[in-house]
Design a protein around this motif. Structure first.
Motif, PDB file in Angstrom:
ATOM      1  N   LEU A  72       0.818  -1.213   0.000  1.00 44.70           N
ATOM      2  CA  LEU A  72       0.000   0.000   0.000  1.00 44.70           C
ATOM      3  C   LEU A  72       0.856   1.269   0.000  1.00 44.70           C
ATOM      4  CD1 LEU A  72      -2.815  -1.204   2.378  1.00 44.70           C
ATOM      5  CD2 LEU A  72      -3.015  -0.734  -0.074  1.00 44.70           C
ATOM      6  N   ALA A  73       2.037   1.217   0.608  1.00 44.02           N
ATOM      7  CA  ALA A  73       2.920   2.385   0.565  1.00 44.02           C
ATOM      8  C   ALA A  73       3.318   2.695  -0.869  1.00 44.02           C
ATOM      9  CB  ALA A  73       4.161   2.137   1.419  1.00 44.02           C
ATOM     10  N   GLU A  74       3.496   1.658  -1.679  1.00 45.77           N
ATOM     11  CA  GLU A  74       3.918   1.886  -3.065  1.00 45.77           C
ATOM     12  C   GLU A  74       2.744   2.071  -4.021  1.00 45.77           C
ATOM     13  OE1 GLU A  74       6.869   0.019  -6.520  1.00 45.77           O
ATOM     14  OE2 GLU A  74       6.658  -0.995  -4.563  1.00 45.77           O
ATOM     15  N   PHE A  75       1.674   1.312  -3.824  1.00 41.06           N
ATOM     16  CA  PHE A  75       0.587   1.305  -4.813  1.00 41.06           C
ATOM     17  C   PHE A  75      -0.743   1.837  -4.279  1.00 41.06           C
ATOM     18  CE2 PHE A  75       3.475  -2.214  -5.954  1.00 41.06           C
ATOM     19  CZ  PHE A  75       3.882  -1.762  -7.201  1.00 41.06           C
ATOM     20  N   GLY A  76      -0.847   2.067  -2.974  1.00 39.17           N
ATOM     21  CA  GLY A  76      -2.103   2.517  -2.396  1.00 39.17           C
ATOM     22  C   GLY A  76      -2.596   3.824  -3.018  1.00 39.17           C
ATOM     23  N   GLY A  77      -3.894   3.873  -3.309  1.00 38.09           N
ATOM     24  CA  GLY A  77      -4.502   5.060  -3.895  1.00 38.09           C
ATOM     25  C   GLY A  77      -4.523   5.074  -5.406  1.00 38.09           C
ATOM     26  N   PHE A  82      -6.596   0.454  -6.002  1.00 40.04           N
ATOM     27  CA  PHE A  82      -5.924   0.018  -4.780  1.00 40.04           C
ATOM     28  C   PHE A  82      -6.231   1.000  -3.642  1.00 40.04           C
ATOM     29  CE2 PHE A  82      -2.662  -1.932  -7.805  1.00 40.04           C
ATOM     30  CZ  PHE A  82      -3.234  -3.195  -7.720  1.00 40.04           C
ATOM     31  N   ASP A  83      -7.425   0.862  -3.086  1.00 37.37           N
ATOM     32  CA  ASP A  83      -7.860   1.709  -1.980  1.00 37.37           C
ATOM     33  C   ASP A  83      -8.581   0.834  -0.968  1.00 37.37           C
ATOM     34  OD1 ASP A  83      -8.930   3.482  -0.183  1.00 37.37           O
ATOM     35  OD2 ASP A  83      -9.968   4.717  -1.651  1.00 37.37           O
ATOM     36  N   PRO A  84      -7.885   0.379   0.084  1.00 41.50           N
ATOM     37  CA  PRO A  84      -8.528  -0.505   1.060  1.00 41.50           C
ATOM     38  C   PRO A  84      -9.668   0.164   1.807  1.00 41.50           C
ATOM     39  CG  PRO A  84      -6.341   0.138   1.810  1.00 41.50           C
ATOM     40  CD  PRO A  84      -6.468   0.618   0.395  1.00 41.50           C
ATOM     41  N   GLY A  85      -9.700   1.504   1.817  1.00 39.42           N
ATOM     42  CA  GLY A  85     -10.801   2.194   2.473  1.00 39.42           C
ATOM     43  C   GLY A  85     -12.139   1.869   1.849  1.00 39.42           C
ATOM     44  N   LEU A  86     -12.143   1.460   0.570  1.00 39.36           N
ATOM     45  CA  LEU A  86     -13.387   1.082  -0.095  1.00 39.36           C
ATOM     46  C   LEU A  86     -13.981  -0.190   0.496  1.00 39.36           C
ATOM     47  CD1 LEU A  86     -12.195   1.653  -3.782  1.00 39.36           C
ATOM     48  CD2 LEU A  86     -13.745   3.126  -2.478  1.00 39.36           C
ATOM     49  N   LEU A  87     -13.176  -0.933   1.245  1.00 41.97           N
ATOM     50  CA  LEU A  87     -13.615  -2.228   1.772  1.00 41.97           C
ATOM     51  C   LEU A  87     -13.947  -2.184   3.257  1.00 41.97           C
ATOM     52  CD1 LEU A  87     -11.088  -4.468  -0.168  1.00 41.97           C
ATOM     53  CD2 LEU A  87     -13.343  -3.679  -0.849  1.00 41.97           C
ATOM     54  N   PRO A  92      -7.184  -6.446   3.130  1.00 46.31           N
ATOM     55  CA  PRO A  92      -7.781  -5.759   1.983  1.00 46.31           C
ATOM     56  C   PRO A  92      -6.824  -4.745   1.353  1.00 46.31           C
ATOM     57  CG  PRO A  92      -9.248  -5.727   3.902  1.00 46.31           C
ATOM     58  CD  PRO A  92      -7.930  -6.205   4.383  1.00 46.31           C
ATOM     59  N   ILE A  93      -6.778  -4.723   0.010  1.00 46.37           N
ATOM     60  CA  ILE A  93      -5.967  -3.708  -0.674  1.00 46.37           C
ATOM     61  C   ILE A  93      -6.748  -2.945  -1.731  1.00 46.37           C
ATOM     62  CG2 ILE A  93      -3.749  -4.848  -0.246  1.00 46.37           C
ATOM     63  CD1 ILE A  93      -3.883  -5.939  -3.140  1.00 46.37           C
ATOM     64  N   GLY A  94      -7.970  -3.374  -2.061  1.00 50.06           N
ATOM     65  CA  GLY A  94      -8.725  -2.618  -3.051  1.00 50.06           C
ATOM     66  C   GLY A  94      -9.786  -3.452  -3.724  1.00 50.06           C
ATOM     67  N   GLU A  95     -10.225  -2.973  -4.892  1.00 55.15           N
ATOM     68  CA  GLU A  95     -11.310  -3.639  -5.597  1.00 55.15           C
ATOM     69  C   GLU A  95     -11.020  -3.709  -7.090  1.00 55.15           C
ATOM     70  OE1 GLU A  95     -14.715  -1.169  -4.665  1.00 55.15           O
ATOM     71  OE2 GLU A  95     -14.360   0.088  -6.428  1.00 55.15           O
ATOM     72  N   LEU A  96     -11.694  -4.643  -7.739  1.00 52.30           N
ATOM     73  CA  LEU A  96     -11.556  -4.879  -9.180  1.00 52.30           C
ATOM     74  C   LEU A  96     -12.921  -4.765  -9.830  1.00 52.30           C
ATOM     75  CD1 LEU A  96      -9.866  -5.999 -11.652  1.00 52.30           C
ATOM     76  CD2 LEU A  96     -10.464  -8.289 -10.822  1.00 52.30           C
ATOM     77  N   ASP A  97     -12.943  -4.192 -11.033  1.00 50.27           N
ATOM     78  CA  ASP A  97     -14.175  -4.090 -11.816  1.00 50.27           C
ATOM     79  C   ASP A  97     -15.253  -3.301 -11.072  1.00 50.27           C
ATOM     80  OD1 ASP A  97     -15.828  -4.365 -13.979  1.00 50.27           O
ATOM     81  OD2 ASP A  97     -16.282  -6.488 -13.663  1.00 50.27           O
ATOM     82  N   GLU A  98     -14.844  -2.104 -10.612  1.00 49.04           N
ATOM     83  CA  GLU A  98     -15.772  -1.178  -9.952  1.00 49.04           C
ATOM     84  C   GLU A  98     -16.496  -1.801  -8.765  1.00 49.04           C
ATOM     85  OE1 GLU A  98     -15.433   1.740 -10.828  1.00 49.04           O
ATOM     86  OE2 GLU A  98     -14.713   1.709 -12.892  1.00 49.04           O
ATOM     87  N   GLY A  99     -15.783  -2.600  -7.982  1.00 54.41           N
ATOM     88  CA  GLY A  99     -16.355  -3.171  -6.767  1.00 54.41           C
ATOM     89  C   GLY A  99     -16.972  -4.540  -6.920  1.00 54.41           C
ATOM     90  N   ARG A 100     -16.949  -5.087  -8.141  1.00 53.77           N
ATOM     91  CA  ARG A 100     -17.519  -6.428  -8.334  1.00 53.77           C
ATOM     92  C   ARG A 100     -16.714  -7.483  -7.586  1.00 53.77           C
ATOM     93  NH1 ARG A 100     -17.791  -9.654 -14.065  1.00 53.77           N
ATOM     94  NH2 ARG A 100     -18.911 -11.494 -13.327  1.00 53.77           N
ATOM     95  N   PHE A 101     -15.394  -7.289  -7.527  1.00 54.36           N
ATOM     96  CA  PHE A 101     -14.509  -8.209  -6.816  1.00 54.36           C
ATOM     97  C   PHE A 101     -13.633  -7.424  -5.852  1.00 54.36           C
ATOM     98  CE2 PHE A 101     -15.023  -9.940 -11.165  1.00 54.36           C
ATOM     99  CZ  PHE A 101     -15.719 -11.100 -10.862  1.00 54.36           C
ATOM    100  N   PHE A 102     -13.194  -8.089  -4.771  1.00 54.95           N
ATOM    101  CA  PHE A 102     -12.278  -7.484  -3.802  1.00 54.95           C
ATOM    102  C   PHE A 102     -10.880  -8.039  -4.015  1.00 54.95           C
ATOM    103  CE2 PHE A 102     -16.233  -7.518  -0.912  1.00 54.95           C
ATOM    104  CZ  PHE A 102     -16.699  -6.346  -1.497  1.00 54.95           C
ATOM    105  N   LEU A 103      -9.884  -7.240  -3.660  1.00 52.85           N
ATOM    106  CA  LEU A 103      -8.494  -7.652  -3.767  1.00 52.85           C
ATOM    107  C   LEU A 103      -7.851  -7.642  -2.388  1.00 52.85           C
ATOM    108  CD1 LEU A 103      -7.502  -5.522  -6.899  1.00 52.85           C
ATOM    109  CD2 LEU A 103      -7.950  -7.992  -6.848  1.00 52.85           C
ATOM    110  N   GLY A 104      -6.996  -8.628  -2.119  1.00 50.51           N
ATOM    111  CA  GLY A 104      -6.299  -8.694  -0.839  1.00 50.51           C
ATOM    112  C   GLY A 104      -4.901  -9.236  -1.020  1.00 50.51           C
ATOM    113  N   ILE A 105      -4.077  -9.084   0.000  1.00 51.53           N
ATOM    114  CA  ILE A 105      -2.710  -9.591  -0.044  1.00 51.53           C
ATOM    115  C   ILE A 105      -2.423 -10.322   1.266  1.00 51.53           C
ATOM    116  CG2 ILE A 105      -1.707  -7.448   0.890  1.00 51.53           C
ATOM    117  CD1 ILE A 105       0.678  -7.902  -1.016  1.00 51.53           C
ATOM    118  N   ASP A 106      -1.740 -11.477   1.164  1.00 51.49           N
ATOM    119  CA  ASP A 106      -1.432 -12.217   2.390  1.00 51.49           C
ATOM    120  C   ASP A 106      -0.047 -11.840   2.915  1.00 51.49           C
ATOM    121  OD1 ASP A 106       0.543 -13.694   1.048  1.00 51.49           O
ATOM    122  OD2 ASP A 106      -0.677 -15.499   0.845  1.00 51.49           O
ATOM    123  N   GLU A 107       0.323 -12.422   4.027  1.00 54.02           N
ATOM    124  CA  GLU A 107       1.567 -12.046   4.702  1.00 54.02           C
ATOM    125  C   GLU A 107       2.812 -12.439   3.915  1.00 54.02           C
ATOM    126  OE1 GLU A 107       0.420 -16.114   6.449  1.00 54.02           O
ATOM    127  OE2 GLU A 107      -0.540 -14.355   5.536  1.00 54.02           O
TER     128      GLU A 107
END
Length: 270
Positions: free
Chosen positions: A167-172, A191-196, A216-231
């Motif tokens: 998120l530091a590199e790609f957030g927003g 890439f906006d986790p606040g949307l989730l 959570p890191i963001g959404e795909l296809d205008e909110g149709r799908f959520f995106l996340g990243i694991d440890e």
């Protein structure tokens, strides 16, 4: 019609150069478009005209059973094949192969062919240009504390190091892509986790099912799908099912170029 899931299952078990047994099912235009084959799989095989002899009288006819090797795969759910029997190969095959695919058989998993099929687009820098157009630049570093506070307030998810670094590199970044891709349509992602906010329970449930801490890191296809990243830095698509894009670099390429993630076989979280 073969579903994307069926094609994924088939290609997981294939390697370039792998030998298969097939039967010719159609030779629609001898000398022009190649030979179709039944491999006993969910998808058909195809020998392109470029590998076959110039004289179509030497082509295998309908009903011929012969050994073939996996030659290529691209966005179509069909396996490109090379005949083993040299009678069914172009006369100059050895020299032609050295010039066109000198490292064949690469023993690369066919599932990587989606990425390999996009190599020419990668070399043009389309992924980097697309990210730069959205506001990314090397060394980008934006604050993540607001997203962390908002999402951790639920007590259901925690921002781990991989999420913080991503998120530091790609957030927003809001990336606007559309049109046909390599294996699926290219759709915008943000890439906006606040949307989730409010979806933390979904991420907690899928984290438990996967045995990974997916943030959570963001959404795909205008909110149709959520995106996340694991440890471990693997990126996922979440809905009522889950799919894996892979490590960050692979995930960015797949999102920009339109390469479908690999569905993960886990028990349903919903």
């Amino acid at each position: 019609m073969v579903s994307p899931e069926d094609w994924m299952r088939v290609r997981r078990g294939l390697r370039f150069g792998q030998r298969l047994r097939g039967t010719v099912t159609a030779v629609p235009r001898p000398g022009a478009i190649g030979v179709f084959m039944d491999l006993g799989l969910a998808v058909d095989g195809y020998v392109d005209v470029s590998l076959l002899p110039r004289d179509p009288a030497r082509w295998p006819v309908e009903g011929t059973a012969c050994d073939v090797e996996v030659w290529w795969a691209d966005d179509r759910p069909r396996i490109a094949l090379k005949p083993v029997d040299r009678r069914f190969l172009r006369d100059d095959f050895t020299a032609w192969q050295r010039a066109t695919r000198p490292d064949w058989p690469e023993r690369v998993p066919v599932e990587r062919a989606w990425v390999d099929a996009a190599a020419a687009r990668r070399r043009t820098g389309v992924v980097e240009r697309t990210l730069r157009a959205a506001g990314w630049a090397p060394g980008r570093n934006v604050p993540t504390g607001g997203w962390r506070a908002a999402l951790e307030a639920s007590g259901l998810v925690r921002m781990h190091r991989a999420a913080r670094g991503f998120l530091a590199e790609f957030g927003g970044l809001r990336v606007r892509v559309d049109g046909p891709g390599i294996t699926c349509a290219r759709t915008p992602f943000h890439f906006d986790p606040g949307l989730l906010t409010g979806e933390e329970d979904r991420f907690a449930d899928w984290s438990a099912a996967l045995g990974r801490a997916v943030f959570p890191i963001g959404e795909l296809d205008e909110g149709r799908f959520f995106l996340g990243i694991d440890e471990r830095g693997e990126v996922y698509l979440l809905e009522t099912w889950v799919a894996r894009f892979g490590p960050v670099r692979d995930a960015l390429e797949k999102l920009v170029l339109g390469i479908a993630p690999e569905r993960v076989d886990v028990g349903p979280a919903y």
